[in-house]
Motif scaffolding. Structure first.
Motif, mmCIF file in Angstrom:
data_model
loop_
_atom_site.group_PDB
_atom_site.id
_atom_site.type_symbol
_atom_site.label_atom_id
_atom_site.label_comp_id
_atom_site.label_asym_id
_atom_site.label_seq_id
_atom_site.Cartn_x
_atom_site.Cartn_y
_atom_site.Cartn_z
ATOM 1 N N TYR A 134 48.588 68.548 -38.896
ATOM 2 C CA TYR A 134 47.227 68.541 -38.740
ATOM 3 C C TYR A 134 46.691 69.681 -38.258
ATOM 4 O O TYR A 134 45.536 70.276 -38.987
ATOM 5 N N GLY B 25 39.853 66.249 -41.705
ATOM 6 C CA GLY B 25 40.234 65.270 -40.954
ATOM 7 C C GLY B 25 39.833 63.745 -41.410
ATOM 8 O O GLY B 25 40.749 62.928 -41.089
ATOM 9 N N THR C 253 37.876 70.583 -39.455
ATOM 10 C CA THR C 253 38.140 68.982 -39.281
ATOM 11 C C THR C 253 37.323 68.303 -40.293
ATOM 12 O O THR C 253 37.881 67.198 -40.724
ATOM 13 N N LYS D 75 44.723 72.780 -39.941
ATOM 14 C CA LYS D 75 43.166 73.337 -39.625
ATOM 15 C C LYS D 75 43.282 74.869 -39.465
ATOM 16 O O LYS D 75 42.310 75.447 -39.857
#
Length: 221
Positions: free
Chosen positions: A197, A103, A99, A201
């Motif tokens: 996303y 992120g 993350t 990850k």
């Protein structure tokens, strides 16, 4: 003698720099860094003075550095905000590391069209960089030492060299993935983007967390 005030001159200068930066990113996104020239940037930016780029950035390399500095500062600020939300007194989970790695860029791309274009333009440059990818991304970044410490805590069982290799692979993989996603329709918007996303990850957790084989350990000793 100019009758503009210092503030007006500064505003005009900033507007010119913004136009040059935006034009360069757009051209790189469409044609690749190796296929653009100073003249093409000048024309795309709408500048009448052909020396505008040299005046503000000295040369094309100076312009590219300014582009990276501008967007790296955005990532740095977002990552610092995210880092402050983690509990740094306990060993981080690999999902937290993933993350923290992707992120900030993902969140910025969701709300900032210029940043989406930046990802589209420069993801390939990170992938094929001859210097370590982490070093490439950490230029002009203030939180790099804090992030490195956070990652080392999570992957404390890896040797320094193994960790370096894992991070380099993870950064190059995520940069290419983000760049390709940026070229898709409605990039970084909606459920499809959130799925991308989450899968990205997951992939990073796999790259970072897979245990070294006996053969790898033997070769590394």
């Amino acid at each position: 003698m100019s009758d503009r005030t210092p503030n007006q001159r500064q505003s005009r200068s900033e507007a010119t720099q913004d136009a040059l930066i935006h034009a360069a990113i757009g051209l790189i996104a469409e044609n690749g860094l190796e296929n653009i020239s100073i003249r093409s940037i000048i024309e795309a930016s709408g500048q009448k003075n052909e020396s505008a780029l040299q005046y503000h950035f000295k040369n094309r390399d100076g312009l590219i550095k300014a582009i990276h500095k501008r967007h790296s500062s955005k990532i740095d600020k977002q990552r610092q905000h995210m880092l402050s939300a983690f509990n740094t007194t306990t060993k981080p989970q690999l999902d937290d590391v993933a993350t923290l790695m992707v992120g900030p860029a993902f969140e910025l791309a969701k709300v900032d069209p210029d940043f989406r274009l930046y990802i589209k333009a420069f993801g390939r440059e990170v992938v094929f960089s001859e210097i370590p990818a982490v070093q490439f991304l950490n230029q002009n970044v203030k939180t790099s030492s804090n992030v490195a410490q956070f990652i080392r805590q999570s992957l404390s069982d890896l040797s320094k060299d193994a960790l370096k290799t894992r991070l380099d692979s993870a950064v190059r993989f995520s940069s290419m993935s983000m760049s390709l996603h940026a070229r898709s329709k409605n990039a970084f918007q909606g459920k499809g983007a959130e799925l991308f996303y989450s899968r990205l990850k997951d992939s990073l957790v796999g790259i970072l967390g897979v245990k070294e084989s006996a053969a790898t350990k033997a070769l590394g000793n």
